[in-house]
Design a protein around this motif. Structure first.
Motif, PDB file in Angstrom:
ATOM      1  N   TRP A 154       5.329  -1.501   7.028  1.00 25.36           N
ATOM      2  CA  TRP A 154       5.639  -2.696   7.591  1.00 25.36           C
ATOM      3  C   TRP A 154       6.416  -3.695   6.999  1.00 25.36           C
ATOM      4  O   TRP A 154       5.863  -4.839   7.307  1.00 25.36           O
ATOM      5  N   SER A 156       9.301  -6.682   6.767  1.00 26.94           N
ATOM      6  CA  SER A 156       9.310  -7.662   7.670  1.00 26.94           C
ATOM      7  C   SER A 156      10.552  -7.350   8.663  1.00 26.94           C
ATOM      8  O   SER A 156      11.455  -6.441   8.327  1.00 26.94           O
ATOM      9  N   HIS A 478      -2.196   1.984   2.575  1.00 25.61           N
ATOM     10  CA  HIS A 478      -2.047   2.739   3.675  1.00 25.61           C
ATOM     11  C   HIS A 478      -2.616   4.370   3.779  1.00 25.61           C
ATOM     12  O   HIS A 478      -2.748   4.763   4.590  1.00 25.61           O
ATOM     13  N   ASP A 499       8.449  -6.140  -3.872  1.00 27.19           N
ATOM     14  CA  ASP A 499       7.693  -6.820  -2.695  1.00 27.19           C
ATOM     15  C   ASP A 499       7.521  -8.420  -3.238  1.00 27.19           C
ATOM     16  O   ASP A 499       8.194  -8.436  -4.200  1.00 27.19           O
ATOM     17  N   SER A 692      -2.420  -4.690   4.947  1.00 27.65           N
ATOM     18  CA  SER A 692      -2.847  -5.455   3.772  1.00 27.65           C
ATOM     19  C   SER A 692      -2.101  -7.032   3.699  1.00 27.65           C
ATOM     20  O   SER A 692      -2.485  -7.693   2.921  1.00 27.65           O
ATOM     21  N   ASN A 779      -9.858   2.746   2.079  1.00 28.95           N
ATOM     22  CA  ASN A 779      -9.224   4.080   2.148  1.00 28.95           C
ATOM     23  C   ASN A 779      -9.711   4.645   0.794  1.00 28.95           C
ATOM     24  O   ASN A 779      -9.252   5.914   0.399  1.00 28.95           O
TER      25      ASN A 779
HETATM   26  N1  LIG Z   1      -8.233   4.299   6.956  1.00 34.84           N
HETATM   27  C1  LIG Z   1      -6.882   3.603   7.632  1.00 34.84           C
HETATM   28  N2  LIG Z   1      -5.881   3.694   7.123  1.00 34.84           N
HETATM   29  C2  LIG Z   1      -4.689   3.175   7.561  1.00 34.84           C
HETATM   30  C3  LIG Z   1      -4.751   2.929   9.045  1.00 34.84           C
HETATM   31  C4  LIG Z   1      -6.112   2.874   9.766  1.00 34.84           C
HETATM   32  O1  LIG Z   1      -6.163   2.607  10.631  1.00 34.84           O
HETATM   33  N3  LIG Z   1      -7.192   3.341   8.870  1.00 34.84           N
HETATM   34  N4  LIG Z   1      -3.572   2.569   9.579  1.00 34.84           N
HETATM   35  C5  LIG Z   1      -2.531   3.107   9.169  1.00 34.84           C
HETATM   36  C6  LIG Z   1      -1.457   2.403  10.094  1.00 34.84           C
HETATM   37  S1  LIG Z   1      -1.328   2.833  11.614  1.00 34.84           S
HETATM   38  C7  LIG Z   1      -0.402   1.880   9.279  1.00 34.84           C
HETATM   39  S2  LIG Z   1       0.865   1.317  10.183  1.00 34.84           S
HETATM   40  C8  LIG Z   1      -0.378   1.646   7.716  1.00 34.84           C
HETATM   41  C9  LIG Z   1       0.155   0.379   7.396  1.00 34.84           C
HETATM   42  O2  LIG Z   1       0.481   0.415   5.931  1.00 34.84           O
HETATM   43  P1  LIG Z   1       1.865  -0.564   5.369  1.00 34.84           P
HETATM   44  O3  LIG Z   1       2.844  -0.870   6.369  1.00 34.84           O
HETATM   45  O4  LIG Z   1       1.952  -0.086   4.021  1.00 34.84           O
HETATM   46  O5  LIG Z   1       0.825  -1.877   5.269  1.00 34.84           O
HETATM   47  P2  LIG Z   1       1.353  -3.367   5.118  1.00 34.84           P
HETATM   48  O6  LIG Z   1       0.086  -4.140   4.424  1.00 34.84           O
HETATM   49  O7  LIG Z   1       1.913  -3.950   6.295  1.00 34.84           O
HETATM   50  O8  LIG Z   1       2.540  -3.353   3.957  1.00 34.84           O
HETATM   51  C10 LIG Z   1       3.703  -3.661   3.909  1.00 34.84           C
HETATM   52  C11 LIG Z   1       4.089  -4.497   2.640  1.00 34.84           C
HETATM   53  O9  LIG Z   1       5.765  -4.808   2.540  1.00 34.84           O
HETATM   54  C12 LIG Z   1       5.804  -6.047   2.148  1.00 34.84           C
HETATM   55  N5  LIG Z   1       6.932  -6.492   2.727  1.00 34.84           N
HETATM   56  C13 LIG Z   1       7.229  -7.083   3.755  1.00 34.84           C
HETATM   57  N6  LIG Z   1       8.305  -7.591   4.276  1.00 34.84           N
HETATM   58  C14 LIG Z   1       8.965  -7.322   3.013  1.00 34.84           C
HETATM   59  C15 LIG Z   1      10.431  -7.173   2.716  1.00 34.84           C
HETATM   60  O10 LIG Z   1      11.162  -7.944   3.126  1.00 34.84           O
HETATM   61  N7  LIG Z   1      10.890  -6.697   1.524  1.00 34.84           N
HETATM   62  C16 LIG Z   1       9.738  -6.121   0.698  1.00 34.84           C
HETATM   63  N8  LIG Z   1      10.323  -5.661  -0.447  1.00 34.84           N
HETATM   64  N9  LIG Z   1       8.569  -5.817   1.002  1.00 34.84           N
HETATM   65  C17 LIG Z   1       8.226  -6.581   2.060  1.00 34.84           C
HETATM   66  C18 LIG Z   1       4.592  -6.750   2.375  1.00 34.84           C
HETATM   67  O11 LIG Z   1       4.416  -7.673   1.451  1.00 34.84           O
HETATM   68  C19 LIG Z   1       3.436  -5.706   2.021  1.00 34.84           C
HETATM   69  O12 LIG Z   1       2.798  -5.387   0.964  1.00 34.84           O
HETATM   70  O13 LIG Z   1      -1.638   1.575   7.344  1.00 34.84           O
HETATM   71  C20 LIG Z   1      -2.292   3.076   7.625  1.00 34.84           C
HETATM   72  N10 LIG Z   1      -3.444   3.005   7.025  1.00 34.84           N
END
Ligand SMILES: Nc1nc2c(c(=O)[nH]1)N[C@H]1C(S)=C(S)[C@@H](COP(=O)(O)OP(=O)(O)OC[C@H]3O[C@@H](n4cnc5c(=O)[nH]c(N)nc54)[C@H](O)[C@@H]3O)O[C@H]1N2
Ligand SMILES: Nc1nc2c(c(=O)[nH]1)N[C@H]1C(S)=C(S)[C@@H](COP(=O)(O)OP(=O)(O)OC[C@H]3O[C@@H](n4cnc5c(=O)[nH]c(N)nc54)[C@H](O)[C@@H]3O)O[C@H]1N2
Ligand SMILES: [Mo]
Length: 822
Positions: A154, A156, A478, A499, A692, A779
């Motif tokens: 996810w 930005s 994730h 990040d 996160s 997780n």
């Molecule tokens: N057990 C369990 N696990 C799950 C889920 C669940 O329901 N249960 N849900 C799942 C789902 S649906 C999802 S979508 C995933 C989400 O998993 P992720 O999308 O990996 O989680 P985020 O915490 O949003 O991580 C995004 C990271 O990108 C960084 N970031 C944001 N903008 C920028 C940028 O412009 N540049 C850089 N370099 N970094 C940036 C943020 O600081 C953050 O560390 O998790 C999954 N995992």
């Protein structure tokens, strides 16, 4: 062309064509699209946008001091203060960092030492030299597919600073990479549903909230909690689901919530709460379907005209084929609701105009393909698909699905093919012969290079991966089964992360590059994934903090070391890119009779640019066109109809995904026949975070318990273990162990605990897989297996565990400060 936005671009494009046609007919007038009357006072602050919505930022002495929600936001997210805090949080990455062992001994050195925090600060020059050379080394030694650039996450929003796309753009200049397909949100549903209804459905527009408020008599939120999950969107959030929910409240629509938790949505709508055992929804749906059929309540005419294969599913439903009628009594024994409740649900669904709103959790489980397939089957038996207020909706809880689509043009975005936006890229740049794996199968890939994997009717040979590069995602949050992941990660020689936060992924990296937040650079984005109500300038608010650089600049710097900077940037500045996207949208808009202001006027206005909404869209009914003319508007399935039985799936011959919806025991579940641990772990999406993101901010004060991630427990389960509010507990199973803080509450069903996903992984001993996570990363407990051979989705909602009091002084949480650096 690779679409830059995997979640929404398909939707946006298709819907654009429809709305374009609709508004064209209406002849909506061109004119000033800004909502504010000329001369009216403009509120203070720089306009910008984020996953949490549009806001205005106030800056004092170079420091952002307040983020105020935009006046056009109907229900601003309560997480917005955390967004501001994330810029200045103690977890901010300040400088480029390299893990000492990697720096001194080279790639692959001491892989067990990852995560122990021994980093060395290096200059940007040195860091970019190292990355550029390492990418070339791996490509030359192992081939380009040994570089994993899936980089799921996810990141930005913003049409330019899309770090995932930018990463791929850079990697293509090095000859390619291994990518990933699908996502963690709907991994199972998005693969099975095209076989069933001809589209991924989970990201399609739903029947509008207004139409639902007007026509729906019974609204069923089935594992769906829009009041929590609509806080954010993939693009800039419009929050249109909140007025939608309000509309239901005002209409006094009867609401049923089927969920192990009495959700915010259930409470706000005074809904009837039914809490079956988690992971048994397919059995419950079958019990309802059986009752419909047994009592002649199903709509045979609809099934005949709009579906195919019901007659092949029926013998399974009645038990004729396997000797087990899927009756309400049968379902009751599995799901734990009484047979009378199940029969009553069938009668009420059939006796009312019923909307079945399914969330994503029921498919983020072992055999997760079955729940969405069975829900569509149930809706087909009810015969209300395509009628106002009836049928099903699979995104009422996501990014404000159901908020009607405005007549906005699609803003183009930077692509991962250098040269393409300048008019046709060189073929060698785009045709890089990349490999691709299903997104949640990286751990398996690292452990079994060369092995064959089934995936949706094809066979994939798992590539050998030596280097993983992440920008804009947090795999150490994730991905499931953290300890198995730690072991697999040791096969990597190099792990590179960009990040702005010291996430667990950054901590486990070999090279860490500090990225800017969106608020330290300029960009442009659309408001509302479905609503597309506005285009907003995401203006730079403050200077880059510490030594942070935008991902764009970082990748340009890497390309420069290969003599390819121009190919990456096409010679354009940040503002030239943004202006170009806007101008293209303006041309598209003009073709539809709307005149957007010139770019400078838009940018300087400091206001979002609003687009009109037609009555047709306000009253949109999903599948109305299909219902009106199933031949002309045939679905994209082989039969053109809803496939209750799929010949395509049958041909694949997977024992874990039969050709019609089927109840199959998950590997473990509450009340399961072979399950060892007593408590189901619900890893819901967090109330005060986006996964996160923002866990490292002051928002944590709102929910932490004894400094740990909260663990909700029913009073019965707490009493059985002698636990009280505020206790620190160890939650464990065969896969791992975490600390958490107890919250005793009766909004959760007995036998279920809730620990939200996204808590930062904080191992007591990073060198030892299986050591205690001190903060509470759920997780560490979940299973890493795939949903099935069909979709290879993740099973984040499949986990059973036990909880016990943690004796002695709990170890200090260390993940929210900078790692020790040299
Ligand atoms: N057990 C369990 N696990 C799950 C889920 C669940 O329901 N249960 N849900 C799942 C789902 S649906 C999802 S979508 C995933 C989400 O998993 P992720 O999308 O990996 O989680 P985020 O915490 O949003 O991580 C995004 C990271 O990108 C960084 N970031 C944001 N903008 C920028 C940028 O412009 N540049 C850089 N370099 N970094 C940036 C943020 O600081 C953050 O560390 O998790 C999954 N995992
Ligand atoms: N605040 C906030 N909002 C978010 C996100 C976030 O991190 N924070 N993430 C966004 C993303 S990327 C996504 S994909 C969506 C996720 O949207 P979802 O996947 O729908 O969200 P979840 O919270 O996992 O689950 C929704 C509901 O399902 C219930 N549930 C869990 N297991 C079962 C089950 O077996 N059966 C039934 N009937 N119900 C069950 C949960 O208690 C919860 O109330 O949310 C989005 N919105
Ligand atoms: Mo997601």
């Amino acid at each position: 062309m690779t679409l830059p936005n995997p979640k929404m671009s398909a939707l946006s494009r298709r819907r654009f064509l429809q709305t374009a046609a609709a508004t064209g007919c209406l002849g909506l007038a061109a004119g000033p699209l800004f909502p504010r009357a000329a001369g009216a006072q403009t509120p203070k602050g720089v306009i910008s946008g984020s996953h949490w919505g549009v806001f205005r930022a106030e800056v004092r002495d170079g420091r952002a001091v307040a983020f105020t929600p935009w006046e056009g936001d109907p229900t601003p997210s309560k997480q917005l203060p955390g967004v501001l805090d994330s810029i200045y949080s103690p977890t901010r990455i300040k400088y480029p960092m390299v893990r000492r062992a990697w720096l001194e001994q080279g790639p692959g050195a001491d892989p067990d030492g990852r995560g122990s925090g021994d980093f060395v600060r290096v200059s940007w020059e040195k860091a970019l030299d190292l990355v550029a050379a390492e990418l070339v080394r791996v490509r030359e030694q192992h081939g380009a597919t040994a570089i994993f650039g899936g980089s799921y996450g996810w990141k930005s929003p913003g049409k330019l600073h899309n770090c995932r796309t930018l990463l791929r753009r850079m990697l293509k200049l090095n000859g390619g990479f291994t990518t990933s397909s699908g996502d963690y949100s709907t991994g199972a549903a998005q693969v099975i549903l095209p076989h069933v209804v001809g589209s991924i459905e989970v990201y399609e527009q739903c029947t509008s909230w207004q139409n639902v408020a007007e026509h729906t008599e019974l609204m069923v939120f089935w594992g769906a909690n829009p009041l929590n999950t609509s806080q954010i969107s993939w693009q800039v959030a419009d929050h249109g689901a909140f007025p939608g929910i309000d509309g239901l409240k005002q209409a006094k629509t009867k609401v049923i919530c089927i969920d192990p938790i009495r959700t915010e949505t259930c409470a706000a709508l005074d809904g009837e709460w039914l809490a079956p055992r988690p992971q048994t929804d397919v059995a419950l749906m079958l019990g309802i379907a059986h009752t419909l059929q047994a009592e002649g309540l199903h709509d045979q005419a609809f099934l005949d005209k709009y579906t195919s294969g019901f007659e092949l599913f029926l013998p399974y439903l009645t038990g004729e084929s396997d000797g087990v009628p899927k009756s309400a009594d049968w379902a009751s024994a599995i799901c734990g609701l009484s047979a009378e409740t199940i029969r009553d649900l069938a009668r009420r669904f059939a006796g009312n105009r019923t909307m079945l709103a399914l969330g994503y959790s029921t498919q983020r489980q072992h055999h997760g393909e079955q729940a969405p397939w069975m829900l569509v089957t149930l809706a087909a038996m009810l015969g209300q698909i395509g009628l106002p207020g009836g049928g099903y909706g699979l995104s009422y809880h996501y990014a404000s699905g159901g908020a009607p689509t405005h007549a906005a043009p699609v803003l183009p975005a930077i692509t991962d093919s250098p040269g393409q936006s300048a008019g046709g890229g060189a073929e060698w740049l785009t045709g890089s012969g990349d490999a691709s794996i299903p997104v949640s199968r990286l751990v398996e890939t690292l452990q079994n290079p060369g092995a064959e994997m089934d995936f949706n009717g094809s066979k994939i040979t798992l590539p050998l991966i030596k280097l993983a590069y992440w920008a804009g995602g947090n795999p150490f949050s994730h991905h499931q089964d953290r300890n198995e992941m730690l072991r697999a990660w040791r096969n990597l020689e190099t792990f590179i992360v960009h990040d702005f936060q010291w996430t667990a992924s950054a901590r486990h990296a070999d090279i860490v590059l500090p990225a800017t937040t969106s608020y330290e650079r300029n960009d442009i984005e659309q408001v509302g994934d479905y609503a597309m109500s506005n285009i907003v300038a995401m203006k730079q608010i403050i200077e880059p903090q510490h030594e942070a650089r935008s991902d764009y600049d970082i990748f340009a710097g890497i390309a420069e070391r290969w003599g390819r900077r121009y190919d990456f940037t096409e010679g354009k500045t940040e503002m030239e890119w943004i202006r170009g996207f806007y101008e293209a949208a303006k041309i598209e808009s003009r073709a539809r009779g709307m005149e957007m202001p010139v770019f400078d006027v838009f940018w300087d206005s400091n206001e979002p640019l609003a687009f009109p909404l037609s009555d047709a869209e306000r009253n949109f009914v999903r599948h109305a066109a299909f219902r009106a003319d199933p031949l002309l508007n045939a679905l994209g399935t082989p039969s053109g109809r809803i496939e209750i039985f799929s010949r395509n799936v049958e041909k694949m011959g997977y024992d874990d995904c039969p050709p019609h919806p089927t109840w199959m025991e998950p590997v473990e579940r509450l009340g399961g026949p072979t399950t060892r641990y007593p408590l189901h772990v619900a890893s819901n999406h967090p109330i005060h975070r986006l996964h996160s993101q923002l866990c490292g901010t002051e928002l944590r004060k709102l929910y932490e318990v004894a400094g740990r991630e909260p663990c909700w427990m029913n009073p019965e389960d707490a009493a059985a273990r002698g636990l009280q509010d505020g206790d620190v507990v160890r939650v464990f199973n065969d896969r791992g162990q975490i600390l958490a803080g107890v919250v005793v509450t009766d909004v959760i069903r007995p036998g279920v605990i809730r620990i939200s996903e996204g808590g930062w992984f904080d191992p007591a001993d990073a060198r030892e897989a299986g050591s205690l996570c001190k903060y509470g990363d759920v997780n560490t407990l979940t299973t890493g297996i795939a949903t099935s051979r069909l979709s290879q989705g993740n099973c984040g909602q499949t986990a059973m565990a036990e909880v016990e009091r943690f004796e002695g002084a709990p170890p200090a949480v260390t993940v929210f400060s900078e790692p020790v650096t040299g």
